[in-house]
Design a protein around this motif. Sequence first.
Motif, short mmCIF file in Angstrom:
data_model
loop_
_atom_site.label_atom_id
_atom_site.label_comp_id
_atom_site.label_asym_id
_atom_site.label_seq_id
_atom_site.Cartn_x
_atom_site.Cartn_y
_atom_site.Cartn_z
N ASN A 207 63.99 37.06 63.68
CA ASN A 207 62.92 36.30 64.35
C ASN A 207 63.17 34.80 64.22
OD1 ASN A 207 60.56 35.75 65.69
ND2 ASN A 207 59.24 36.10 63.92
N GLU A 208 63.57 34.36 63.03
CA GLU A 208 63.86 32.94 62.84
C GLU A 208 65.07 32.50 63.68
OE1 GLU A 208 64.86 29.82 59.19
OE2 GLU A 208 64.57 31.96 58.81
N LYS A 209 66.07 33.38 63.76
CA LYS A 209 67.24 33.06 64.59
C LYS A 209 66.87 32.93 66.05
CE LYS A 209 71.79 34.90 65.78
NZ LYS A 209 72.76 36.03 65.58
N HIS A 210 66.01 33.81 66.52
CA HIS A 210 65.57 33.76 67.92
C HIS A 210 64.81 32.46 68.21
CE1 HIS A 210 64.19 35.15 71.82
NE2 HIS A 210 62.94 34.91 71.44
N LYS A 211 63.94 32.06 67.29
CA LYS A 211 63.17 30.81 67.47
C LYS A 211 64.08 29.59 67.51
CE LYS A 211 58.76 32.28 65.49
NZ LYS A 211 57.77 32.05 64.41
N GLN A 212 65.06 29.58 66.63
CA GLN A 212 65.96 28.42 66.59
C GLN A 212 66.82 28.35 67.84
OE1 GLN A 212 65.90 26.07 64.35
NE2 GLN A 212 64.43 27.06 62.98
N GLU B 103 56.76 32.50 57.20
CA GLU B 103 57.83 33.46 57.35
C GLU B 103 58.39 33.84 55.98
OE1 GLU B 103 58.72 34.90 60.07
OE2 GLU B 103 57.41 33.74 61.40
N PHE C 143 66.09 38.00 59.25
CA PHE C 143 66.00 36.64 59.80
C PHE C 143 66.22 36.63 61.31
CE2 PHE C 143 67.42 36.12 55.40
CZ PHE C 143 66.46 35.26 54.93
#
Length: 346
Positions: free
Chosen positions: A262-267, A254, A260
């Motif tokens: 996409n990273e927020k959604h994954k977390q 990433e 960010f």
Amino acid sequence: MAACSVEALLAKAEQEEAEKLKSISVQKELDLEFDIGNLLACDRNRIESRDFREQKKEDFLCALARDNTQLLVNEIWKQPTERVEEAIVVKLPDPATPLPREKPPPKAKPPTKWEEFAKLKGIQKKKKTNLVWDETAKEWRRRWGYKRAKDDTKEWLIEVPETADPNEDQFAKRVKAKKERVAKNEFNRLKNIARAQKIKVPGVGLTPVAQQSKDDLAKAVSVARSSTASAGRFQDRLPKEKPPRNTGKKRKFEPLIGDFSNEKHKQLELLKLMDSKKPKMDITKAVNKQMREEDREEAAAKYKKGGAGKRGRKGNMSGKGKGKGVRGKGGKTGGGGKKRAKPGKH
């Protein structure tokens, strides 16, 4: 009273001095069995239980060990002696008692390729002297290492060969050649170790073998293509050439800056999964599993039904007659029994 105490102290001091300076002669009922090669002494004398009980155990064992050690030392000094520098040493005989090893004996190292070649050709190893005569320095110098004879690395001037490029740096060429020799020797050393331990050496590109297979050639082509600056991305492919296999997948990371979301959604999804008490169920995977189980049960039922029908048909056919020429009721030779009627006709 003071005199008695002084006399007692003197007697005690004399006794301690006598214990320190005990005689080297020890009397035993049975002589000890010695193995001087192993510095071993075996005492087969019987231990008196009364003496063992009356004295302290540690004192009794220390006295017994002292006497046996004294006998062993006396036997050692009966052997032939010699002087080494300023010391007198004893020459021990060969050991007589075989002792077991703690570890198995080391195996002989397998010969290297050069040793096998030298044995095949009958080449004898000659020991070279450590010093050689240097004509330039007019003195004896070491053959290898620091301040060695004929050391060409100390030359400040190198003659350029006629066939070489006049603009080529001969000093850099010499350093490069030396590095290549060192690397080649190290590679051969590692190959000998791997060959001795029967480990397959990983090769890069097309390794020199007796017969190159199709896979070896494909691997060599793949390595040659990926050796460019673009890692083979813009290289043209040959006609009817298949894509290389087992090349691995390139990892994707990433971006460190930018969006960010996409990273927020994954977390958030990970936290939701950890917070939920019930595990997350994959509907598609569960449906596929159920469908496979139903298909398996249906196939098993069909197999059982087909097996029962085959066994029933075999049981009906087993009543046919086998004997030809057997007379029936009409006096004619028949095929061996009554004929079965066709279905639907009575």
